[in-house]
Design a protein around this motif. Structure first.
Motif, PDB file in Angstrom:
ATOM      1  N   ASP A  27       0.823  -1.211   0.000  1.00  0.00           N
ATOM      2  CA  ASP A  27       0.000   0.000   0.000  1.00  0.00           C
ATOM      3  C   ASP A  27       0.860   1.266   0.000  1.00  0.00           C
ATOM      4  O   ASP A  27       1.984   1.262   0.506  1.00  0.00           O
ATOM      5  N   ALA A  70      -2.097  -7.155  -4.716  1.00  0.00           N
ATOM      6  CA  ALA A  70      -1.792  -6.188  -5.774  1.00  0.00           C
ATOM      7  C   ALA A  70      -3.015  -5.376  -6.189  1.00  0.00           C
ATOM      8  O   ALA A  70      -2.881  -4.214  -6.585  1.00  0.00           O
ATOM      9  N   ASN A  75     -10.952  -2.393  -5.276  1.00  0.00           N
ATOM     10  CA  ASN A  75     -10.214  -1.460  -6.140  1.00  0.00           C
ATOM     11  C   ASN A  75     -10.874  -1.280  -7.509  1.00  0.00           C
ATOM     12  O   ASN A  75     -10.570  -0.318  -8.224  1.00  0.00           O
ATOM     13  N   ARG A  78     -12.264   2.173  -8.287  1.00  0.00           N
ATOM     14  CA  ARG A  78     -11.424   3.350  -8.557  1.00  0.00           C
ATOM     15  C   ARG A  78     -11.767   3.925  -9.941  1.00  0.00           C
ATOM     16  O   ARG A  78     -12.430   3.268 -10.746  1.00  0.00           O
ATOM     17  N   ARG A 201      -5.114  -1.937   8.975  1.00  0.00           N
ATOM     18  CA  ARG A 201      -6.333  -2.688   8.661  1.00  0.00           C
ATOM     19  C   ARG A 201      -6.023  -3.768   7.625  1.00  0.00           C
ATOM     20  O   ARG A 201      -5.007  -3.732   6.951  1.00  0.00           O
ATOM     21  N   SER A 203      -8.257  -4.657   5.084  1.00  0.00           N
ATOM     22  CA  SER A 203      -8.834  -4.351   3.769  1.00  0.00           C
ATOM     23  C   SER A 203      -9.262  -5.622   3.010  1.00  0.00           C
ATOM     24  O   SER A 203      -8.987  -5.760   1.811  1.00  0.00           O
TER      25      SER A 203
HETATM   26  C1  IPE Z   1      -5.465  -2.646  -0.122  1.00  0.00           C
HETATM   27  O1  IPE Z   1      -5.118  -1.308  -0.298  1.00  0.00           O
HETATM   28  C2  IPE Z   1      -5.406  -3.349  -1.435  1.00  0.00           C
HETATM   29  C3  IPE Z   1      -4.081  -3.478  -2.015  1.00  0.00           C
HETATM   30  C4  IPE Z   1      -2.942  -3.115  -1.498  1.00  0.00           C
HETATM   31  C5  IPE Z   1      -4.053  -4.076  -3.303  1.00  0.00           C
HETATM   32  P1  IPE Z   1      -6.228  -0.166  -0.446  1.00  0.00           P
HETATM   33  O2  IPE Z   1      -5.482   1.106  -0.577  1.00  0.00           O
HETATM   34  O3  IPE Z   1      -7.177  -0.507  -1.517  1.00  0.00           O
HETATM   35  O4  IPE Z   1      -6.988  -0.271   0.955  1.00  0.00           O
HETATM   36  P2  IPE Z   1      -7.847   0.808   1.744  1.00  0.00           P
HETATM   37  O5  IPE Z   1      -8.832   1.360   0.770  1.00  0.00           O
HETATM   38  O6  IPE Z   1      -6.890   1.861   2.202  1.00  0.00           O
HETATM   39  O7  IPE Z   1      -8.438   0.044   2.874  1.00  0.00           O
END
Ligand code: IPE
Ligand code: IPE
Ligand code: MG
Length: 249
Positions: A27, A70, A75, A78, A201, A203
């Protein structure tokens, strides 16, 4: 590598307890780009280079399985331009890395709802799995279009179908039966979970498999994460007392 990196690698190897399976929530790509006034995809591009770095580090440390988050199911919400850029990067990663991963004995697998990928991305994914199959030095699991709740619902659906077909009786549905129907059936649960960019977290990542993993959160953004950070996380892990609900010896 510098001398001190060698020392760190030597120290963790000397300790002996290398986590067999490390899972990483990669992240912070967007914030990395934002800090440089670059568009978010530039952060994802830099993040791709960090994957190469961490594969090298995993091989050096003697990790058996690396499972990298990944792209999550969430996601997909987005902006389309960012999703397009990520999918292009996936194909670029595969084209660029396939030969080296094969030569290094890295067996790549993809975990997630891959049917949502474009046909050309699906072909690239299939070809990388085929090219690297049998690699005996490291199992590299790339979680793409992955959500843990969807994975668990899928396992429940598979079990229900087998019961309906008369191949399984409800009394036999136990933890092993569920685990065998997860994407991760072949591998032991992660020993260590790393999350970069300082978020505390999950996620929706590996909710079942992380039941007894040790957590390590670092403020380092994913594109800045190097093998030295990986070795530091392993060193931290080596100080933990994993009790699994029992009392310490
Ligand atoms: C978690 O990261 C998913 C990946 C690393 C692929 P996100 O950036 O999507 O998670 P949140 O939205 O901060 O919880
Ligand atoms: C992780 O970086 C990569 C993906 C989730 C695809 P982010 O894109 O979530 O970066 P931040 O969290 O916005 O910094
Ligand atoms: Mg993020």
């Amino acid at each position: 590598m510098t001398g001190s990196n060698d020392d760190l690698l030597g120290a963790i190897r000397l300790h002996g307890t290398i986590p067999a399976h490390i899972a990483i929530i990669m992240d912070g790509n967007g914030r990395w780009a934002q800090a440089r006034s670059l568009p978010r995809p530039a952060g994802h591009q830099a993040g791709m280079a960090a994957v190469r770095e961490i594969v090298e580090g995993g091989l050096q440390a003697g990790v058996d399985v690396l499972t990298l988050f990944a792209f999550s199911q969430e996601n997909w919400q987005r902006p389309p331009a960012e999703i397009d850029a990520l999918m292009r990067l996936l194909e670029e990663y595969i084209a660029k890395e396939a030969a080296q991963l094969r030569d290094q004995g890295v067996a790549v697998r993809f975990l997630g709802d891959l049917e949502r990928l474009s046909p050309s991305a699906q072909r690239a994914v299939d070809s990388l799995v085929a090219t690297t199959a049998g690699g005996a030095n490291l199992a590299l699991n790339l979680c793409i279009s992955y959500g843990a709740r969807a994975e668990l619902a899928r396992a429940a659906r598979l079990i229900a179908e087998e019961v309906k077909a008369g191949r399984l009786v409800p009394q036999d549905v136990d933890e092993a039966c569920v685990a065998q129907r997860l994407y991760t059936a072949e591998w032991p649960d992660p020993d260590l979970l790393i999350r970069t960019s300082g978020e505390y977290r999950l996620s929706n990542f590996l909710l079942w498999q992380l039941a007894y993993a040790e957590f390590y959160v670092t403020p380092v953004l994913w594109p800045d994460f190097t093998r030295v950070h990986l070795f530091q996380a392993i060193q931290d892990y080596q100080q933990r007392d994993r009790r699994f609900g029992r009392v310490s010896l």
